[in-house]
Design an enzyme around this catalytic site. Structure first.
Site, PDB file in Angstrom:
ATOM      1  N   ASP A 184       0.776   2.721   3.933  1.00 56.07           N
ATOM      2  CA  ASP A 184      -0.054   3.732   3.279  1.00 56.07           C
ATOM      3  C   ASP A 184       0.772   5.005   3.060  1.00 56.07           C
ATOM      4  O   ASP A 184       0.319   6.127   3.321  1.00 56.07           O
ATOM      5  CB  ASP A 184      -1.314   4.036   4.090  1.00 56.07           C
ATOM      6  CG  ASP A 184      -2.347   4.843   3.313  1.00 56.07           C
ATOM      7  OD1 ASP A 184      -2.130   5.109   2.117  1.00 56.07           O
ATOM      8  OD2 ASP A 184      -3.374   5.219   3.916  1.00 56.07           O
ATOM      9  N   HIS A 208      -5.915  -0.473   5.747  1.00 52.33           N
ATOM     10  CA  HIS A 208      -5.783   0.455   6.890  1.00 52.33           C
ATOM     11  C   HIS A 208      -6.972   0.446   7.855  1.00 52.33           C
ATOM     12  O   HIS A 208      -7.580   1.475   8.137  1.00 52.33           O
ATOM     13  CB  HIS A 208      -5.514   1.878   6.403  1.00 52.33           C
ATOM     14  CG  HIS A 208      -6.358   2.366   5.265  1.00 52.33           C
ATOM     15  ND1 HIS A 208      -7.723   2.234   5.218  1.00 52.33           N
ATOM     16  CD2 HIS A 208      -6.012   3.010   4.121  1.00 52.33           C
ATOM     17  CE1 HIS A 208      -8.184   2.772   4.114  1.00 52.33           C
ATOM     18  NE2 HIS A 208      -7.165   3.232   3.414  1.00 52.33           N
ATOM     19  N   ASP A 264      -8.332   2.692  -4.188  1.00 53.34           N
ATOM     20  CA  ASP A 264      -7.820   3.232  -2.930  1.00 53.34           C
ATOM     21  C   ASP A 264      -7.837   4.755  -2.896  1.00 53.34           C
ATOM     22  O   ASP A 264      -7.480   5.426  -3.856  1.00 53.34           O
ATOM     23  CB  ASP A 264      -6.405   2.749  -2.653  1.00 53.34           C
ATOM     24  CG  ASP A 264      -5.908   3.292  -1.332  1.00 53.34           C
ATOM     25  OD1 ASP A 264      -6.635   3.147  -0.338  1.00 53.34           O
ATOM     26  OD2 ASP A 264      -4.842   3.908  -1.306  1.00 53.34           O
ATOM     27  N   HIS A 291       1.815   5.084  -2.245  1.00 55.31           N
ATOM     28  CA  HIS A 291       1.464   6.091  -3.239  1.00 55.31           C
ATOM     29  C   HIS A 291       2.753   6.819  -3.635  1.00 55.31           C
ATOM     30  O   HIS A 291       3.353   7.494  -2.804  1.00 55.31           O
ATOM     31  CB  HIS A 291       0.476   7.102  -2.658  1.00 55.31           C
ATOM     32  CG  HIS A 291      -0.747   6.480  -2.071  1.00 55.31           C
ATOM     33  ND1 HIS A 291      -1.890   6.261  -2.805  1.00 55.31           N
ATOM     34  CD2 HIS A 291      -1.011   6.015  -0.820  1.00 55.31           C
ATOM     35  CE1 HIS A 291      -2.813   5.699  -2.028  1.00 55.31           C
ATOM     36  NE2 HIS A 291      -2.293   5.530  -0.825  1.00 55.31           N
ATOM     37  N   HIS A 322       0.837  -1.206   0.000  1.00 56.59           N
ATOM     38  CA  HIS A 322       0.000   0.000   0.000  1.00 56.59           C
ATOM     39  C   HIS A 322       0.871   1.254   0.000  1.00 56.59           C
ATOM     40  O   HIS A 322       1.145   1.844   1.046  1.00 56.59           O
ATOM     41  CB  HIS A 322      -0.895  -0.018   1.236  1.00 56.59           C
ATOM     42  CG  HIS A 322      -1.989   0.993   1.212  1.00 56.59           C
ATOM     43  ND1 HIS A 322      -3.042   0.940   2.093  1.00 56.59           N
ATOM     44  CD2 HIS A 322      -2.207   2.092   0.451  1.00 56.59           C
ATOM     45  CE1 HIS A 322      -3.861   1.950   1.863  1.00 56.59           C
ATOM     46  NE2 HIS A 322      -3.358   2.660   0.870  1.00 56.59           N
ATOM     47  N   HIS A 335     -10.484   0.183   0.111  1.00 57.72           N
ATOM     48  CA  HIS A 335     -10.424   1.329   1.022  1.00 57.72           C
ATOM     49  C   HIS A 335     -11.726   1.302   1.813  1.00 57.72           C
ATOM     50  O   HIS A 335     -12.756   1.804   1.358  1.00 57.72           O
ATOM     51  CB  HIS A 335     -10.288   2.631   0.227  1.00 57.72           C
ATOM     52  CG  HIS A 335     -10.280   3.856   1.077  1.00 57.72           C
ATOM     53  ND1 HIS A 335      -9.118   4.519   1.416  1.00 57.72           N
ATOM     54  CD2 HIS A 335     -11.288   4.554   1.662  1.00 57.72           C
ATOM     55  CE1 HIS A 335      -9.407   5.570   2.168  1.00 57.72           C
ATOM     56  NE2 HIS A 335     -10.734   5.612   2.328  1.00 57.72           N
ATOM     57  N   ASN A 361      -4.126   5.635  -7.638  1.00 54.19           N
ATOM     58  CA  ASN A 361      -4.593   7.028  -7.694  1.00 54.19           C
ATOM     59  C   ASN A 361      -3.504   7.951  -8.235  1.00 54.19           C
ATOM     60  O   ASN A 361      -3.189   8.993  -7.673  1.00 54.19           O
ATOM     61  CB  ASN A 361      -5.108   7.506  -6.337  1.00 54.19           C
ATOM     62  CG  ASN A 361      -4.045   7.490  -5.241  1.00 54.19           C
ATOM     63  OD1 ASN A 361      -3.060   6.763  -5.352  1.00 54.19           O
ATOM     64  ND2 ASN A 361      -4.263   8.264  -4.205  1.00 54.19           N
TER      65      ASN A 361
END
Length: 472
Positions: A326, A253, A177, A50, A48, A203, A82
């Site tokens: 995350d 999460h 997510d 980004h 997870h 999510h 994303n």
């Protein structure tokens, strides 16, 4: 790198010498580093992250994100979809935000671009990575993505026609997510997961208003609150859908006691459910907002102290399958916008192990070995991989050390398939202070700056080669 002497093998009583090949494929000299007290374990995996590339590279790029991962002991990560444009398999449209980065590099989709990132930018990324495709087109929640757009990127699908980059960076999960799967796409997204065999990584939280956890802290701050049942509603909905369809759902999460209770019951029922939590939910409650401000603003929000303790309990009793960071980079200027406007999220790759070790292992809740399972073995399995079996390598390939009375020697240059060997060297008892100014990430948005923690990744080995080191 010189040989590491007297290093302990994770989850065993074995103590060995470990030779790591240098750039030319041979051990780098005969000198040895005293690794007494250090542990070699399978490399961490984060399901997870980004990395904001393409579209928001002022926050993070693939290069800086991978450097941060290697610094934190990670050998594999799963890139969330994303991106800008979203990673949905659709052809990128010229003129849209982020399109120039993809089209200018000569690729037609974000998936193609990220698979070939190293080639496009002339860089050698130090960490393995998989890709997570969007559940809905553009992550807009109106229409499910089309299987035909991304089927070919999955492992095992027409592999003979793929190049090395496509084989190395497959699509291994589905998620929107940042947003829960919407009611209008729910049936279609579960059908996608069923048809592809990929896990739906959910999510598991939805709210239309609010910025922090609803409770005494939100009222003290005068900020609209987010009720805890915003998480449970999605968890309960998707558990019911998993029961109906047999689709594997992984909840991201998770942060509340009521959600952990629901997941615990679903697992007891034998449903195909797993879940993760993040270091911040086990280390911080919403009281941290009063000290750290928007550096502690995230989604789901930090919850009550009772929820924090329930998170630790869920880790200790096995309800939580894995820990994910995350990792969500933002600029400090963005974070300074206030609770209503500041973006959600913190960076976590470079201090996750230390924070988790301090709270969970030093706190007496789990063992060192269990923490490795949470941060390496289980996340790799979610992505369809197997963590390196260090003990098996020692059993199969170690040799008598050249010096009489020494340990057995494991020379990674001599193992079968050295490209598959991913390891982390840990100082499980090493005390250190988190300093965001020393992060490899572009971002500094963390509430853990200045925290004194124990447990530090000291070297990261990917494909039997040194990717990062704090050793001599």
């Amino acid at each position: 790198m010189p040989t590491l002497r007297n290093i302990k093998v994770w989850n065993t009583d074995e103590v060995i010498d470990l030779a790591i090949p240098g750039p030319d494929g041979e051990p780098d000299g005969d000198a040895g580093i005293d690794a007494t007290g250090l542990t070699v374990a399978p490399g961490f995996a984060d399901p997870h992250v980004h990395f904001r590339d393409p579209g928001q590279t002022y926050k993070e790029s693939m290069a800086s994100g991978c450097a941060a991962a290697a610094s934190g002991g990670y050998t594999n990560v799963l890139i969330m979809p994303n991106t800008v444009p979203a990673m949905d398999g659709e052809p990128v449209e010229a003129g849209k935000p982020g399109a120039d980065e993809v089209l200018g590099a000569g690729y037609g989709t974000v998936i193609d671009y990220l698979q070939h990132y190293g080639e496009a930018h002339g860089v050698d990324l130090p960490v393995r990575y998989d890709l997570c495709v969007c559940a809905s087109k553009g992550r807009a929640g109106h229409e499910a993505t089309e299987l035909d757009r991304w089927w070919r990127y999955m492992p095992g699908v027409d592999d003979d026609s793929k190049d090395a980059a496509q084989l190395a960076h497959p699509v291994t999960a589905i998620s929107d997510d940042g947003s829960a799967v919407t009611p209008e796409t729910l049936d279609a997204v579960f059908a996608l997961a069923k048809a592809s065999g990929l896990p739906l990584i959910e999510h598991c939280e939805h709210h239309d208003t609010g910025a922090v956890n609803e409770g005494p802290v939100s009222r003290k701050l005068g900020v609209p609150g987010i009720p805890e049942d915003t998480e449970l509603k999605i968890v309960a909905r998707d558990i019911a859908k998993a029961r109906e369809t047999g689709v594997y759902v992984h909840f991201q999460h998770v942060s509340t006691a009521i959600s952990f209770d629901a997941i615990r019951k679903a697992k007891a029922e034998g449903l195909p459910i797993t879940c993760e939590t993040a270091p911040h939910y086990l280390a911080l409650s919403d009281e941290a907002l009063l000290e750290y401000g928007t550096l502690a603003k995230m989604n789901p929000p930090l919850r009550s102290e009772a929820d924090r303790l329930a998170t630790i309990e869920a880790i200790a009793d096995g309800t939580v399958d894995m820990i994910a960071t995350d990792h969500a980079p933002h600029t400090l200027e963005e974070k300074a916008l206030g609770f209503l406007e500041a973006p959600n999220g913190i960076v976590g790759l470079e201090c996750a192990y230390g924070v988790c070790h301090k709270v969970l292992v030093d706190g007496g809740h789990i063992s060192d070995a269990r923490l490795i399972e949470l941060m390496s073995v289980a996340p790799e399995r979610l992505m369809g991989h197997e963590a390196t079996d260090v003990a098996a390598l020692v059993e199969a390939f170690s040799e008598p050390a050249p010096n009489e009375g020494s340990n057995r020697l494991l020379d990674l240059a001599k193992v079968d398939d050295p490209e598959s060997v991913d390891l982390v060297v840990l100082g499980t008892d090493q005390a250190w202070t988190v300093d965001p100014e020393r992060f490899r990430s572009k971002a500094r948005n963390t509430p853990f700056g200045g925290w004194k923690v124990t447990g530090r990744p000291l070297a990261t080995v990917i494909g039997s080669r040194l990717a990062f080191s704090r050793l001599g």
